[in-house]
Design a protein around this motif. Structure first.
Motif, PDB file in Angstrom:
ATOM      1  N   MET A  42      -3.465   1.266   8.113  1.00  0.00           N
ATOM      2  CA  MET A  42      -2.124   1.078   7.618  1.00  0.00           C
ATOM      3  C   MET A  42      -1.437  -0.106   8.174  1.00  0.00           C
ATOM      4  N   MET A  43      -1.623  -0.452   9.715  1.00  0.00           N
ATOM      5  CA  MET A  43      -1.037  -1.360  10.362  1.00  0.00           C
ATOM      6  C   MET A  43      -1.267  -2.877   9.647  1.00  0.00           C
ATOM      7  N   LEU A  44      -2.399  -2.874   9.180  1.00  0.00           N
ATOM      8  CA  LEU A  44      -2.931  -4.368   8.443  1.00  0.00           C
ATOM      9  C   LEU A  44      -2.011  -4.414   6.956  1.00  0.00           C
ATOM     10  N   ILE A  45      -1.660  -3.055   6.537  1.00  0.00           N
ATOM     11  CA  ILE A  45      -1.082  -3.239   5.361  1.00  0.00           C
ATOM     12  C   ILE A  45       0.176  -3.465   5.422  1.00  0.00           C
ATOM     13  N   GLY A  50       4.270  -6.991   0.805  1.00  0.00           N
ATOM     14  CA  GLY A  50       3.153  -5.851   0.702  1.00  0.00           C
ATOM     15  C   GLY A  50       2.560  -6.094  -0.803  1.00  0.00           C
ATOM     16  N   LEU A  51       1.406  -5.410  -1.137  1.00  0.00           N
ATOM     17  CA  LEU A  51       0.689  -5.401  -2.395  1.00  0.00           C
ATOM     18  C   LEU A  51       1.291  -4.244  -3.438  1.00  0.00           C
ATOM     19  N   LEU A  52       1.735  -4.851  -4.541  1.00  0.00           N
ATOM     20  CA  LEU A  52       2.277  -3.889  -5.532  1.00  0.00           C
ATOM     21  C   LEU A  52       1.530  -3.834  -6.835  1.00  0.00           C
ATOM     22  N   LEU A 163      -3.113 -11.877   4.024  1.00  0.00           N
ATOM     23  CA  LEU A 163      -1.844 -11.178   4.571  1.00  0.00           C
ATOM     24  C   LEU A 163      -1.804  -9.874   5.180  1.00  0.00           C
ATOM     25  N   SER A 164      -2.765  -8.981   4.852  1.00  0.00           N
ATOM     26  CA  SER A 164      -2.940  -7.551   5.303  1.00  0.00           C
ATOM     27  C   SER A 164      -3.703  -7.711   6.717  1.00  0.00           C
TER      28      SER A 164
END
Length: 482
Positions: A42-45, A50-52, A163-164
């Motif tokens: 989750m921290m990486l996300i 974000g990714l949608l 990004l993640s």
């Protein structure tokens, strides 16, 4: 019009659309150790934007694997029309994964099938916080590029992956490569712009997001418009754009729930508690046990004076995923209730969590520095971490953390310079104003200190479980001339 050029672009009208854009108890440690892989995921996300997932699958999925989509990268980014609301449900991404898996099994040399699968795995990582999906995503995307080195979708997908991983410059580079291949796809500008935002390259980010929303006004682009407007101090405009993102929606329930929470946060941060409460409840109905909605509702209950409910909501949230910011908030809540032992237990968990991040190669320098500053603990280490982060990242949140660390270190003039940089865009952030007020007080400027502290409380008297009361008490003290 003499407005800042980026502001002009944000509000430019086109086709009737407003645009932009200590040691831990063994029992508890054992409990959370089992959740650390999820926490790392989750921290990486959690990267801005974000990714949608998107509307390319807005049609009812057939029983057999659907035809390969012409733009699989849209799976992560664009909102479906509101008419697709019936598809906005948990499990939608799983159907996309199954479809793509079936396709690459049947056609192992199909680069588009692999790119679609890799992007769907990225969305699964977002939804489940399972970091193994990153490995799967990278493998699929690399297979796609091995088949076709100039595949736009895979390049943009790897940009999202970077990004993640908080590799923002690499994400921008991948995004730029993809843009050369196809400059007319909106998703890629989200990748580039998110990286620019994280590095504090705001004018570039605004230009990038402008291209994105021009190409495709949807959930993904509207949410970025909202954040840009918030950065520049236009809270009503930010609310408007996030409302558009929620209305646009998307077939993946998590994405729309995320936007509802962000909209609720905009209301909360401007002291519109009833509206915030409504949005958080809606998010939890559409996506039950959503960690961000649970934590947001916990803070709201605290603001309403319902501390026992707030404690239970925070506990529920961190039982899902023990994100440091929510564990810290629970610790702050316990401290405000006079339960120092319980607060220390949560703070110890946060310290342990950051250690886990570091051991696993996750860069959390600025987050750890801010936590140490709030705890007024190991300030030399906090300064070192914040200084290191500030070498590359010039975003306002890094600068605010840096200012607070310098304040704790007694470097008040340097702290003020950093806080002024954090406030340079006009962002209406009550915590930033609180930090500025406390710095002014140490510099012997009570008038400026009063103004900043008053502004913090005017923006939102409930801006922080830890600091809201301190701000009010310090303001009273300054006004009385003590």
């Amino acid at each position: 019009m003499k407005a800042h050029p980026t502001k002009a672009m944000i509000y430019e009208s086109n086709a009737k659309e407003k645009k932009m854009l200590d040691k831990k108890t063994p029992e508890k440690m054992k409990f959370f150790e089992g959740r650390m892989p999820l926490l790392l995921g989750m921290m990486l996300i959690l990267v801005a934007g974000g990714l949608l997932i998107g509307s390319i699958f807005a049609q009812q999925p057939p029983s057999a694997p659907p035809p390969l989509v012409s733009d699989p990268v849209s799976l992560l980014t664009v909102g479906a029309p509101s008419s697709a609301g019936s598809l906005n449900s948990v499990g939608y991404t799983d159907r996309i994964v199954a479809s793509a898996q079936a396709r690459v099994k049947q056609y192992p040399d199909d680069n588009k099938g692999y790119s679609e699968l890799g992007i769907a795995y990225l969305q699964k990582a977002r939804e489940t916080s399972d970091p193994t999906y990153y490995t799967k995503a990278e493998d699929a995307l690399k297979k796609a590029l091995a088949i076709k080195p100039d595949d736009f979708d895979s390049m943009a997908g790897i940009g999202s992956l970077e990004l993640s991983r908080h590799q923002f410059r690499d994400a921008i580079d991948w995004g730029m490569k993809a843009a050369k291949i196809n400059p007319n796809k909106a998703y890629n500008y989200g990748v580039i712009g998110d990286g620019q935002i994280e590095l504090g390259e705001y004018e570039n980010a605004v230009n990038t997001f402008q291209k994105m929303v021009d190409l495709r006004p949807d959930l993904s682009s509207y949410s970025r418009v909202s954040y840009a407007r918030e950065l520049y101090g236009d809270v009503p405009g930010a609310i408007e754009a996030m409302q558009q993102a929620v209305t646009a929606g998307g077939p993946a329930a998590e994405n729309t729930a995320w936007c509802r929470v962000q909209l609720g946060n905009l209301y909360f941060n401007s002291n519109q508690l009833d509206k915030a409460d409504h949005l958080y409840q809606e998010a939890l109905v559409s996506y039950p046990n959503y960690v961000h909605a649970l934590a947001a509702q916990a803070q709201l209950r605290w603001a309403q004076g319902r501390n026992d409910e707030a404690v239970q909501l925070y506990k529920q949230a961190i039982s899902e995923i023990p994100l440091p910011q929510y564990v810290t908030a629970l610790g702050d809540l316990y401290a405000s209730m006079g339960n120092a032992a319980a607060a220390k237990e949560e703070y110890d968990l946060v310290a342990y969590t950051y250690h886990v991040f570091e051991v696993n190669g996750v860069n959390v320098n600025i987050e750890k520095a801010g936590f140490l500053a709030d705890q007024n603990s190991d300030i030399p280490t906090a300064v070192k971490l914040a200084d290191e982060a500030a070498k590359e990242r010039k975003d306002v949140h890094t600068q605010d953390f840096h200012a607070w660390v310098l304040y704790r270190a007694g470097k008040y003039h340097e702290a003020l310079a950093q806080e002024q940089q954090a406030l340079r865009l006009g962002m209406q952030n009550a915590l930033f104003f609180f930090h500025q007020g406390m710095i002014y007080e140490k510099l012997g400027d009570p008038i400026s200190a009063q103004k900043s502290l008053q502004r913090a409380l005017d923006v939102n008297p409930h801006f922080s479980i830890r600091y809201a009361k301190e701000a009010a008490d310090e303001l009273t003290k300054l006004k009385s001339g003590q």
